[in-house]
Motif scaffolding. Structure first.
Motif, short mmCIF file in Angstrom:
data_model
loop_
_atom_site.label_atom_id
_atom_site.label_comp_id
_atom_site.label_asym_id
_atom_site.label_seq_id
_atom_site.Cartn_x
_atom_site.Cartn_y
_atom_site.Cartn_z
N ASN A 187 70.13 113.94 21.87
CA ASN A 187 68.83 114.12 22.52
C ASN A 187 68.94 115.11 23.68
N PRO A 188 69.41 116.34 23.42
CA PRO A 188 69.62 117.30 24.51
C PRO A 188 68.31 117.63 25.21
N ARG A 189 68.40 117.77 26.53
CA ARG A 189 67.28 118.12 27.40
C ARG A 189 66.21 117.03 27.47
N ARG A 190 66.46 115.89 26.85
CA ARG A 190 65.50 114.79 26.87
C ARG A 190 65.96 113.74 27.88
N VAL A 191 65.07 113.31 28.76
CA VAL A 191 65.40 112.27 29.73
C VAL A 191 65.39 110.91 29.02
N LEU A 192 66.53 110.21 29.09
CA LEU A 192 66.67 108.89 28.48
C LEU A 192 66.75 107.84 29.58
N SER A 193 65.90 106.83 29.49
CA SER A 193 65.87 105.79 30.52
C SER A 193 67.06 104.85 30.37
N LYS A 194 67.33 104.09 31.42
CA LYS A 194 68.40 103.09 31.34
C LYS A 194 68.13 102.09 30.24
N ALA A 195 66.87 101.68 30.10
CA ALA A 195 66.53 100.71 29.06
C ALA A 195 66.81 101.27 27.67
N GLN A 196 66.47 102.54 27.44
CA GLN A 196 66.75 103.17 26.15
C GLN A 196 68.25 103.24 25.88
N ARG A 236 65.82 111.01 39.02
CA ARG A 236 65.61 109.80 39.82
C ARG A 236 64.37 109.05 39.37
N GLY A 237 64.55 107.76 39.10
CA GLY A 237 63.45 106.91 38.67
C GLY A 237 63.10 107.05 37.21
N ALA A 238 63.75 107.98 36.49
CA ALA A 238 63.41 108.21 35.08
C ALA A 238 64.59 107.97 34.14
N GLY A 239 65.75 108.53 34.48
CA GLY A 239 66.90 108.33 33.61
C GLY A 239 67.89 109.48 33.68
N TYR A 240 68.51 109.80 32.54
CA TYR A 240 69.58 110.78 32.48
C TYR A 240 69.35 111.73 31.31
N LEU A 241 69.88 112.94 31.45
CA LEU A 241 69.81 113.90 30.35
C LEU A 241 71.04 114.78 30.36
#
Length: 249
Positions: A187-196, A236-241
């Protein structure tokens, strides 16, 4: 690879077709036997040990694909056993068994490199499901895929061989680190949440312990980004990418 048993169950097998090997370590003989029986029903080959030294010897001789390890043993704690086993088998996934109220044990086990945990008392079905997930993540029960190489910038990940390189340099990852990186790279360049990430990598809700995601992201950064332009980013507040690093002028 997978096969179907006469009872209609999907069986995980090693790439060479032999049974998956599981080492069960617990000083409660009745629990060890119960777990061993349930796992043999899956078609897996089981070896057991009732203390830490026995576990280390068994791991050396048996070469398991996954280890079920109690946190508290008579002669040494599970973290010490983990360290010794990982010296012999650096990539073997480990599922910890912990006391229900020992939250610090669960976090300590994951911080030390354990891949998952279940709390006592537990259902046998849950243990089997967790082990199946670890085995698949480690690649012991995986089949071949077609397009198996993922690439983001100068970072590559081979889903078949489990080889990871950046800029041509090999990077060693544990089974859980590999699965987390694979999810990011799919999922490059896509912000993934901790829950996901928890749902995809650990396959269940960590009971509010979402900081395990931060922990493993930090592990990946040390191995992927250390001394290089960063590829793993926090929103911050959204996830990681993950995204390609900028090319130096």
């Amino acid at each position: 690879m997978t096969t179907t048993s006469p009872q209609g169950r999907t069986e995980l097998r090693r790439p060479d077709g032999s049974p998956v090997r599981v080492l069960v370590v617990d000083d409660e003989a009745s629990l060890t036997e119960l777990l061993s029986m349930a796992l043999r029903y899956e078609g897996w080959e089981i070896r057991s040990a009732t203390d830490g030294l026995g576990a280390v010897r068994a791991a050396r001789a048996f070469r398991p694909d996954v280890v079920v390890l109690d946190m508290m043993l008579a002669d040494m704690d599970g973290l010490s056993v983990l360290g010794r086993v990982r010296r012999e088998l650096p990539d073997v996934p480990v599922l910890f068994l912990t006391a229900k109220d020992a939250v610090e044990d669960r976090i300590a086990g994951l911080t030390a490199g354990g891949d998952d945990y279940v709390t006592k008392p537990f259902g046998l079905e849950e243990v089997v499901a967790r082990l199946r997930g670890l085995i698949r993540r480690a690649g012991a029960g995986a089949g071949r895929r077609g397009e198996s190489v993922l690439a983001v910038g100068d970072l590559t990940l081979d889903e078949d061989s489990h080889e990871v390189t950046r800029g041509g340099q090999s990077i060693h990852l544990t089974a859980t680190e590999f699965e987390l990186l694979r999810y990011l790279m799919r999922n490059p360049r896509r912000v993934l949440s901790k829950a996901q990430i928890l749902d995809r990598v650990w396959s269940y809700d960590f009971g509010g312990q979402a900081n395990v995601v931060e922990l493993y992201i930090s592990y990946l950064r040390r191995k992927i980004d250390a001394g290089r332009e960063p590829m793993i980013h926090t929103r911050r507040g959204a996830g990681y990418l993950i995204k390609p690093a900028p090319i130096a002028a």
